[in-house]
Design a protein around this motif. Structure first.
Motif, PDB file in Angstrom:
ATOM      1  N   SER A   1     -15.648 -11.798  22.015  1.00 50.15           N
ATOM      2  CA  SER A   1     -16.544 -11.915  23.168  1.00 50.15           C
ATOM      3  C   SER A   1     -17.943 -12.285  22.700  1.00 50.15           C
ATOM      4  CB  SER A   1     -16.601 -10.597  23.937  1.00 50.15           C
ATOM      5  OG  SER A   1     -15.359 -10.289  24.520  1.00 50.15           O
ATOM      6  N   HIS A   2     -18.565 -13.194  23.424  1.00 54.78           N
ATOM      7  CA  HIS A   2     -19.903 -13.664  23.081  1.00 54.78           C
ATOM      8  C   HIS A   2     -20.628 -13.974  24.381  1.00 54.78           C
ATOM      9  CE1 HIS A   2     -23.079 -16.441  21.804  1.00 54.78           C
ATOM     10  NE2 HIS A   2     -22.968 -15.915  20.597  1.00 54.78           N
ATOM     11  N   ALA A   3     -21.911 -13.644  24.433  1.00 52.25           N
ATOM     12  CA  ALA A   3     -22.661 -13.788  25.681  1.00 52.25           C
ATOM     13  C   ALA A   3     -22.680 -15.230  26.180  1.00 52.25           C
ATOM     14  CB  ALA A   3     -24.090 -13.284  25.489  1.00 52.25           C
ATOM     15  N   GLY A   4     -22.748 -16.198  25.271  1.00 55.66           N
ATOM     16  CA  GLY A   4     -22.745 -17.591  25.687  1.00 55.66           C
ATOM     17  C   GLY A   4     -21.429 -17.991  26.327  1.00 55.66           C
TER      18      GLY A   4
ATOM     19  N   LEU B   1     -16.807  -3.196  33.750  1.00 57.21           N
ATOM     20  CA  LEU B   1     -16.550  -3.262  32.317  1.00 57.21           C
ATOM     21  C   LEU B   1     -17.399  -4.355  31.666  1.00 57.21           C
ATOM     22  CD1 LEU B   1     -14.905  -2.174  29.937  1.00 57.21           C
ATOM     23  CD2 LEU B   1     -13.133  -3.858  30.485  1.00 57.21           C
ATOM     24  N   LEU B   2     -17.411  -5.524  32.271  1.00 64.83           N
ATOM     25  CA  LEU B   2     -18.213  -6.613  31.723  1.00 64.83           C
ATOM     26  C   LEU B   2     -19.698  -6.295  31.833  1.00 64.83           C
ATOM     27  CD1 LEU B   2     -18.581  -9.400  30.533  1.00 64.83           C
ATOM     28  CD2 LEU B   2     -18.366 -10.362  32.843  1.00 64.83           C
ATOM     29  N   GLY B   3     -20.101  -5.705  32.952  1.00 63.05           N
ATOM     30  CA  GLY B   3     -21.506  -5.346  33.123  1.00 63.05           C
ATOM     31  C   GLY B   3     -21.975  -4.380  32.043  1.00 63.05           C
ATOM     32  N   TRP B   4     -21.114  -3.454  31.663  1.00 64.00           N
ATOM     33  CA  TRP B   4     -21.471  -2.498  30.608  1.00 64.00           C
ATOM     34  C   TRP B   4     -21.634  -3.215  29.271  1.00 64.00           C
ATOM     35  CZ3 TRP B   4     -23.657   1.923  30.305  1.00 64.00           C
ATOM     36  CH2 TRP B   4     -23.583   2.689  29.137  1.00 64.00           C
ATOM     37  N   TRP B   5     -20.709  -4.157  28.956  1.00 64.88           N
ATOM     38  CA  TRP B   5     -20.816  -4.918  27.704  1.00 64.88           C
ATOM     39  C   TRP B   5     -22.112  -5.728  27.684  1.00 64.88           C
ATOM     40  CZ3 TRP B   5     -21.468  -9.717  25.627  1.00 64.88           C
ATOM     41  CH2 TRP B   5     -21.062  -9.913  24.302  1.00 64.88           C
ATOM     42  N   LEU B   6     -22.449  -6.346  28.803  1.00 60.23           N
ATOM     43  CA  LEU B   6     -23.644  -7.178  28.869  1.00 60.23           C
ATOM     44  C   LEU B   6     -24.919  -6.351  28.796  1.00 60.23           C
ATOM     45  CD1 LEU B   6     -22.509  -9.698  31.642  1.00 60.23           C
ATOM     46  CD2 LEU B   6     -22.962 -10.257  29.239  1.00 60.23           C
TER      47      LEU B   6
ATOM     48  N   SER C   1     -36.518  -3.590  21.651  1.00 61.81           N
ATOM     49  CA  SER C   1     -37.673  -4.438  21.957  1.00 61.81           C
ATOM     50  C   SER C   1     -37.665  -4.937  23.390  1.00 61.81           C
ATOM     51  CB  SER C   1     -37.693  -5.642  21.013  1.00 61.81           C
ATOM     52  OG  SER C   1     -36.579  -6.486  21.246  1.00 61.81           O
ATOM     53  N   GLY C   2     -36.525  -4.764  24.073  1.00 64.55           N
ATOM     54  CA  GLY C   2     -36.384  -5.259  25.437  1.00 64.55           C
ATOM     55  C   GLY C   2     -35.628  -6.561  25.513  1.00 64.55           C
ATOM     56  N   GLY C   3     -35.527  -7.270  24.365  1.00 69.98           N
ATOM     57  CA  GLY C   3     -34.790  -8.525  24.330  1.00 69.98           C
ATOM     58  C   GLY C   3     -33.292  -8.317  24.352  1.00 69.98           C
ATOM     59  N   LEU C   4     -32.569  -9.411  24.509  1.00 68.16           N
ATOM     60  CA  LEU C   4     -31.121  -9.378  24.585  1.00 68.16           C
ATOM     61  C   LEU C   4     -30.517 -10.143  23.406  1.00 68.16           C
ATOM     62  CD1 LEU C   4     -30.930 -10.298  28.369  1.00 68.16           C
ATOM     63  CD2 LEU C   4     -30.407  -8.042  27.429  1.00 68.16           C
ATOM     64  N   ASN C   5     -29.399  -9.632  22.898  1.00 65.34           N
ATOM     65  CA  ASN C   5     -28.676 -10.374  21.865  1.00 65.34           C
ATOM     66  C   ASN C   5     -27.360 -10.902  22.428  1.00 65.34           C
ATOM     67  OD1 ASN C   5     -26.816  -8.227  21.779  1.00 65.34           O
ATOM     68  ND2 ASN C   5     -27.804  -7.252  20.027  1.00 65.34           N
ATOM     69  N   GLY C   6     -26.642 -11.678  21.608  1.00 61.74           N
ATOM     70  CA  GLY C   6     -25.410 -12.304  22.087  1.00 61.74           C
ATOM     71  C   GLY C   6     -24.151 -11.561  21.734  1.00 61.74           C
ATOM     72  N   ARG C   7     -24.257 -10.699  20.708  1.00 63.23           N
ATOM     73  CA  ARG C   7     -23.127  -9.896  20.248  1.00 63.23           C
ATOM     74  C   ARG C   7     -23.669  -8.601  19.653  1.00 63.23           C
ATOM     75  NH1 ARG C   7     -20.334 -13.428  15.836  1.00 63.23           N
ATOM     76  NH2 ARG C   7     -22.483 -14.157  15.573  1.00 63.23           N
TER      77      ARG C   7
ATOM     78  N   VAL D   1     -27.132 -13.893  29.248  1.00 59.71           N
ATOM     79  CA  VAL D   1     -26.774 -12.533  29.688  1.00 59.71           C
ATOM     80  C   VAL D   1     -27.240 -12.278  31.114  1.00 59.71           C
ATOM     81  CG1 VAL D   1     -27.147 -10.068  29.276  1.00 59.71           C
ATOM     82  CG2 VAL D   1     -26.773 -11.610  27.338  1.00 59.71           C
ATOM     83  N   LEU D   2     -28.482 -12.629  31.383  1.00 65.61           N
ATOM     84  CA  LEU D   2     -29.062 -12.319  32.690  1.00 65.61           C
ATOM     85  C   LEU D   2     -28.327 -13.057  33.814  1.00 65.61           C
ATOM     86  CD1 LEU D   2     -31.333 -10.482  33.601  1.00 65.61           C
ATOM     87  CD2 LEU D   2     -32.897 -12.430  33.486  1.00 65.61           C
TER      88      LEU D   2
END
Length: 340
Positions: free
Chosen positions: A202-205, A227-232, A239-245, A258-259
């Motif tokens: 699974s990857h955010a992209g 389930l997906l919402g929890w993963w995301l 820092s507040g930023g988001l990562n992809g994995r 992600v957003l």
């Protein structure tokens, strides 16, 4: 910290005018993508009028390549991705260069969105032609997946690009939607996310591509939204930023991947939106404009677009709204589908 809107506009315009330096030359193969990122950024900032739209349309049309294999409407032709009429990244690029697999396919989507931002009348007049539907729909495989090149590489990114293109052209009926959806669903993992192929990580992209494709086809019911919402939402770091994995560094571009996915599944309130907004703003070059992947890194058009798009999703004051599925300004999507 505030959004340096005027400086970002000037940064985008300066990049558009820069054509002879080394950085520009080595990025030739991404010029059409860069035009999409830059123009959409300007649109969201309310400054699309800052560019010469007629000149851009003329330049985009020069990226068209006539196929010397017009009689071969199948993947066995030597033309990569494009089966009847090619759209290159820049006017002089050879349409046989297979090393640009994903971007050559993505060019179709970028071209559609680019011209939609510039002139909807042009979009309707030129784009809604048979060669596009024959080209894109013809890349669908028996299992519902889409190939990205003559060797048959399969990826859910290609599925999203194809579905998005055909939807914008009002030609979804040219593909087998049921099989396409079935293939995308087969790429769903136990953690609720999606990979590039069945069983892939699974990857955010990839999740954005799959969720976006399912949203466009009206099939979001196949997603376990909690389930997906929890993963995301777990992609948000301190820092507040988001990562992809998991265990990766945050990156401004995931403010889009992600957003957008969280918005499409109605779980966007599961993250700290204020901290994310602050992270994006901290990635600005406050002197020269532009946004980078992380604070104090070099800026580029790619991250500038995704940073502005992320702030649009976060309803930052003064920014126009962007559609989470089509990655186009909402008013452009409305004009395409309603004619208004």
């Amino acid at each position: 910290m505030k959004l340096e809107e005027e400086k970002h506009v000037q940064y985008i315009l300066s990049v558009e005018k820069r054509s002879n330096d080394l950085e520009s030359l080595v990025m030739d193969h991404l010029k059409l993508s860069g035009a999409y990122w830059g123009l959409t950024t300007l649109h969201l900032l309310g400054r699309l009028s800052s560019v010469d739209q007629d000149r851009i349309i003329d330049w985009v049309l020069k990226c068209q390549h006539e196929s010397e294999h017009r009689e071969k409407l199948h993947l066995e032709s030597s033309i990569h991705v494009d089966l009847l009429v090619m759209w290159g990244m820049i006017p002089i690029y050879c349409t046989h260069l297979a090393r640009y697999k994903f971007w050559r396919f993505l060019t179709r989507w970028m071209f559609l969105t680019l011209t939609s931002c510039v002139a909807v009348s042009f979009y309707r007049k030129v784009l809604a032609q048979v060669f596009f539907k024959s080209d894109v729909a013809g890349l669908q495989n028996e299992d519902g997946s889409f190939s990205g090149d003559m060797w048959g590489e399969i990826d859910t990114r290609f599925s999203y690009c194809a579905i998005c293109c055909l939807a914008l052209l009002h030609r979804l009926d040219e593909m087998n939607i049921e099989k396409a959806v079935s293939y995308i669903v087969s790429c769903k993992n136990l953690d609720g996310g999606f990979g590039c192929t069945p069983g892939a990580e699974s990857h955010a992209g990839q999740i954005f591509c799959c969720v976006g494709a399912l949203a466009i086809t009206g099939c979001l019911s196949y997603i376990d939204k909690d389930l997906l919402g929890w993963w995301l939402c777990e992609r948000q770091v301190k820092s507040g930023g988001l990562n992809g994995r998991p265990e990766k560094l945050p990156d401004v571009c995931y403010s889009w991947w992600v957003l957008s996915s969280l918005i499409m599944i109605d779980r966007v309130d599961w993250i700290d939106k204020n901290k994310l907004s602050q992270f994006i703003l901290e990635c600005q070059d406050t002197e020269n404009g532009g946004i980078s992947d992380r604070p104090d890194d070099a800026v580029d058009v790619y991250h500038t677009y995704f940073g502005i798009a992320g702030l649009s999703h976060l309803e930052y004051p003064g920014l126009k709204a962007i559609d989470p599925a089509y990655a186009l300004p909402v008013e452009v999507v409305d004009r395409i589908f309603t004619g208004k």
